[in-house]
Design a protein around this motif. Structure first.
Motif, PDB file in Angstrom:
ATOM      1  N   ALA A 266      12.520   9.838 -26.279  1.00  0.00           N
ATOM      2  CA  ALA A 266      13.543   9.661 -27.317  1.00  0.00           C
ATOM      3  C   ALA A 266      13.192   8.494 -28.232  1.00  0.00           C
ATOM      4  N   VAL A 267      12.699   7.436 -27.621  1.00  0.00           N
ATOM      5  CA  VAL A 267      12.359   6.248 -28.404  1.00  0.00           C
ATOM      6  C   VAL A 267      11.245   6.559 -29.408  1.00  0.00           C
ATOM      7  N   SER A 268      10.224   7.253 -28.911  1.00  0.00           N
ATOM      8  CA  SER A 268       9.109   7.581 -29.789  1.00  0.00           C
ATOM      9  C   SER A 268       9.569   8.542 -30.883  1.00  0.00           C
ATOM     10  N   GLU A 269      10.474   9.414 -30.546  1.00  0.00           N
ATOM     11  CA  GLU A 269      11.007  10.353 -31.534  1.00  0.00           C
ATOM     12  C   GLU A 269      11.778   9.620 -32.630  1.00  0.00           C
ATOM     13  N   ALA A 270      12.434   8.537 -32.210  1.00  0.00           N
ATOM     14  CA  ALA A 270      13.232   7.757 -33.166  1.00  0.00           C
ATOM     15  C   ALA A 270      12.344   6.849 -34.021  1.00  0.00           C
ATOM     16  N   GLY A 271      11.050   6.916 -33.780  1.00  0.00           N
ATOM     17  CA  GLY A 271      10.131   6.117 -34.579  1.00  0.00           C
ATOM     18  C   GLY A 271      10.075   4.660 -34.168  1.00  0.00           C
ATOM     19  N   LEU A 272      10.581   4.377 -32.981  1.00  0.00           N
ATOM     20  CA  LEU A 272      10.546   2.997 -32.501  1.00  0.00           C
ATOM     21  C   LEU A 272       9.363   2.815 -31.561  1.00  0.00           C
ATOM     22  N   SER A 273       8.936   1.578 -31.387  1.00  0.00           N
ATOM     23  CA  SER A 273       7.803   1.345 -30.502  1.00  0.00           C
ATOM     24  C   SER A 273       8.248   0.598 -29.247  1.00  0.00           C
ATOM     25  N   ASP A 277       9.908  -2.674 -30.210  1.00  0.00           N
ATOM     26  CA  ASP A 277      11.316  -2.571 -30.606  1.00  0.00           C
ATOM     27  C   ASP A 277      12.265  -2.520 -29.411  1.00  0.00           C
ATOM     28  N   LEU A 278      11.734  -2.089 -28.298  1.00  0.00           N
ATOM     29  CA  LEU A 278      12.605  -1.854 -27.138  1.00  0.00           C
ATOM     30  C   LEU A 278      11.792  -1.946 -25.854  1.00  0.00           C
ATOM     31  N   SER A 279      12.322  -2.661 -24.877  1.00  0.00           N
ATOM     32  CA  SER A 279      11.682  -2.674 -23.559  1.00  0.00           C
ATOM     33  C   SER A 279      12.301  -1.598 -22.690  1.00  0.00           C
ATOM     34  N   VAL A 280      11.491  -1.000 -21.838  1.00  0.00           N
ATOM     35  CA  VAL A 280      11.972   0.061 -20.951  1.00  0.00           C
ATOM     36  C   VAL A 280      11.477  -0.201 -19.529  1.00  0.00           C
ATOM     37  N   ALA A 281      12.367  -0.068 -18.574  1.00  0.00           N
ATOM     38  CA  ALA A 281      11.974  -0.201 -17.170  1.00  0.00           C
ATOM     39  C   ALA A 281      12.503   0.982 -16.377  1.00  0.00           C
ATOM     40  N   GLY A 282      11.766   1.363 -15.356  1.00  0.00           N
ATOM     41  CA  GLY A 282      12.181   2.487 -14.509  1.00  0.00           C
ATOM     42  C   GLY A 282      12.475   2.018 -13.099  1.00  0.00           C
TER      43      GLY A 282
END
Lengths: 345, 345
Positions: A266-273, A277-282
């Motif tokens: 979703a993030v990549s689709e929104a054009g964000l990096s 632009d956003l940290s992601v953890a699983g």
DNA sequence: CGGCCGATGGGTAACGTTTTCCATCGGTGG
DNA sequence: CCACCGATGGAAAACGTTACCCATCGGCCG
């Protein structure tokens, strides 16, 4: 010309005759039971060797044990479970026990079918990994056959349980992100409906741990939880929703790696990096997370250790069905990778 | 106060008494055997229902069948296998048979242990997925219990086999890359040492298919094969070697998705971009390949279809052990994604 | 020296099904 | 009316192993 299709299996009687002893004696040797002299053991073992005898589990099961341990995995596809399995088989490798797995079963109905099937097949013990069945059902199973439950935060007197400290795991993630400078850390959780399960399930614990850690760090205002499901789709939808927020969270803590995969999409689709632009953890530190192309920050549950503990407890319970139940709680560790970094600005 | 720990399991005798018939009659109903009137069936079924009776597989196995099918998977981690499993269980869902899996076993020794264990447990049939054991071993197993082998290009009279057309699959990849304009298409294969297996194994077939397709397309000079192994590490090393070539290949066909993952890592490390500088294709269309972040062009083996066929053949063979063996070969399809594109320049 | 005891070995009845007969019974053709 | 037959139901013997219990045999203690 051809040898007969099935040249009759070698039985304990054949061995007894060949070794010139009674079947009882052979049986004793097989089970390492009391009442056989060293010479007798040697003689019998030689005969077994020479004849290539292997005991038939079905027949053994009728009186004693089948020397089979059943492991129920909820979903073969989840790359976290093989770790657990390795731990279990590793611990059982030197014993006479053999591990067999149920086919992936999602949902209570399938779980019931598989556990019943395992009981019908006379398994000596069961390891239930992250079962979704209600507690009463688990206790019923445990009353029939020695059982260890993995991944449920329950304390039943009927079965042992092994689980990771999901609250601590969530705190690790939040702490890591906060230390990087994030304040608006959002969480995507798996929505739990059944009230009898709610406190026991790992997803609930992770969400609780998240909330608690946020409060402890004084980030109360940054708490933002979206309830979807622990699937890629759930992550995608959850992220869509979160990315629409104003102000946008600067980090998303997904309750499972597979959820994080959906988030990344979703993030990549929104054009964000990511992590610009956003940290992601699983959570789970699956094979996905470790892939160089993904390199997802995640929480490692020490699956092998979990499995090992479960196997050990199960063996103990098989030896002594009356023993008091044990709960093992293991500590997860954080694996920081390239999807988390300081927030922009 | 408490109910006794084990309230003795309901047996066929209990059912017979409750229904006022003989155990023989109950047995006939259970097996849908000849010699029971409709009224009798109804009466017995009611008794079974009321008592919650479930036949004990161990006891059944001593005389007849255990209604258990064993599936041996070489590696639980490979995300391709669950597809096969789904096909098998799906086909068996409406029958009385239950599927049980062996724990992941890599290597001949482990395979032998698991197959023996399954035979000892009286399984009615075995599905061996991509076994590595020599053919003689497979035939021995098949002579003891009905067996279907998946993923070996062998034609044994003793067992049925189901496999994908790996030659065709390789040709699909080569064709796709060639159509995009690639001439120097390299291949990373799994090195096969055992001469008795060499022609049967999918990896060998894929390499052969690659060579043949290259020749057929007039790309004879572009043939370039590196032998490593079907692991991420193997892909990484193979790619390192290929990237050092001058001129560099413009595309790499990895023999498996997991290999492609290693390739992508090496490529990114070398500062090259995919598919800008290099196209990459895998094989198996695993979950990895489908992830948005990876989006790997791959070959889909229709695992579910494979599993379904295997289950069907196994059931047939259980009914008639003497039937002549069948070889099913299925056609793979190409799934083009974002790791393949026209070559630069 | 007699009785007892621990160590060793074996005989036999389970265990819960299926399978292989055999018995019964009502009907049917000669 | 009798012999035979198909349909139905059951008795009993497997299946391969373990659990329970008893027999035997030295040695040792009193």
């Amino acid at each position: 010309m051809e040898p007969p299709a099935s040249p009759r299996r070698v039985t304990i009687v054949d061995v007894a005759r060949h070794a010139q002893v009674s079947t009882t004696a052979v049986s004793k040797v097989l089970r390492n039971a009391y009442g056989a002299s060293p010479e007798m053991r040697a003689k019998v073992r030689r005969a077994i060797e020479e004849l290539g005898y292997r005991p038939l589990a079905a027949a053994r099961g009728l009186r004693g044990r089948t020397y089979t341990i059943g492991v129920m995995l909820p979903d073969i596809r989840n790359p976290f479970f093989p770790e657990i399995l390795d731990g279990v088989t590793g611990c059982l490798a030197d014993t006479d026990y053999q591990v067999l797995l149920g086919p992936g079963c999602n949902g209570e109905k399938e779980e019931a079918r598989v556990t019943e099937a395992m009981i019908d097949r006379g398994m000596d013990g069961l390891v239930l990994v992250a079962p979704v069945s209600p507690r009463a059902r688990l206790e019923h199973v445990a009353s029939v056959v020695p059982t260890v439950v993995i991944g449920r935060h329950s304390h039943s007197p009927k079965y042992d349980s092994v689980a990771d400290d999901d609250v601590a795991g969530a705190a690790l993630v939040v702490g890591h992100l906060a230390a990087l400078g994030h304040r608006r850390i959002a969480h995507i959780e798996h929505h739990e409906t059944d009230p009898t399960r709610i406190a026991e399930m790992p997803n609930a614990q992770r969400a609780d741990g998240y909330r608690q850690a946020m409060r402890d760090l004084g980030l109360h205002e940054g708490i933002d939880v979206v309830s979807t499901s622990y699937t890629q789709q759930g992550g995608y939808e959850g992220a869509k929703e979160l990315l629409a927020r104003r102000p946008r969270p600067t980090a998303i803590f997904a309750g499972a790696d597979i959820v994080a995969m959906g988030v990344l999409e979703a993030v990549s689709e929104a054009g964000l990096s990511v992590p610009g632009d956003l940290s992601v953890a699983g959570y789970d530190n699956t094979t996905f997370a470790a892939l160089g192309q993904i390199s997802l920050t995640s929480v490692d549950q020490a699956g092998r250790e979990i499995g090992r503990n479960a196997a050990r407890l199960l063996l103990e319970r098989i030896e002594d069905r009356g023993k008091t139940s044990v709960q093992v709680k293991l500590s997860p560790t954080l694996v920081a990778r390239r999807t988390t970094a300081r927030p922009a600005g």
